[in-house]
Design an enzyme around this catalytic site. Sequence first.
Site, PDB file in Angstrom:
ATOM      1  CE  LYS A  65     -13.587   7.820   2.198  1.00  0.00           C
ATOM      2  NZ  LYS A  65     -14.883   7.165   2.373  1.00  0.00           N
ATOM      3  CG  HIS A 111       3.328  -2.874   2.128  1.00  0.00           C
ATOM      4  ND1 HIS A 111       2.516  -1.914   2.682  1.00  0.00           N
ATOM      5  CD2 HIS A 111       3.590  -3.759   3.129  1.00  0.00           C
ATOM      6  CE1 HIS A 111       2.283  -2.194   3.947  1.00  0.00           C
ATOM      7  NE2 HIS A 111       2.924  -3.317   4.238  1.00  0.00           N
TER       8      HIS A 111
END
Length: 192
Positions: A65, A111
């Site tokens: 993250k 993606h």
Amino acid sequence: MRVVILGSGRGSNAEAILLAQQAGRLGRARVVQIFADKPDAGILALGPRFGVEAAFLDAAPFKTKLDGAAEEHYIAAIMACRPDLVVLAGFMRVIKPRFLAAFEGKIINLHPSLLPSFPGLDGIGQAWRRGVKIAGCTVHRVTAEVDGGPILDQAAVRIEETDTLEESFAQKIHAAEHALLPAVIARLSEAG
Ligand code: GAR
């Protein structure tokens, strides 16, 4: 339209964007900066090759993250580029609300699946193991929901009996990505 690209890996999609720019196929968009969260990421080698600034930005201590002091560091560095668009091209970190707020409405992600199917890690492997016959890739706006923001465009790929995961299927997905992402950026630049 000033574009900043973030990546973590080999950078084949960033390369596709820069090749499109070189060929005059990126509309009014211009890549002004590449950032990578890995010092040895292949994407950084594109900088000298295409005459674009490219730099490593440390995101430690987090692995998956962008958070804490590293997130602040990223925000400041990207802000300094005055971006109109922030492109996540294989940037393998979850983006948190503070970063989203800093570049609200300006972040897009690539993606390797037809979202909302197969979000998260290894979209290509997930589709392969599920045995779908039509797979593909997606470019979407980034929101707090991982891989869940509004879809801008998609490209489909058919899986044939003769395909193998690594050699042909993954290659087809990547080829579709390399066409889709620059096309979406060009379109956004013309719309803006
Ligand atoms: C691409 O296949 C992209 O879709 C994927 O990482 C690869 C980066 O390749 N992104 C994700 O999985 C994000 N969840 P590249 O470094 O050669 O452009």
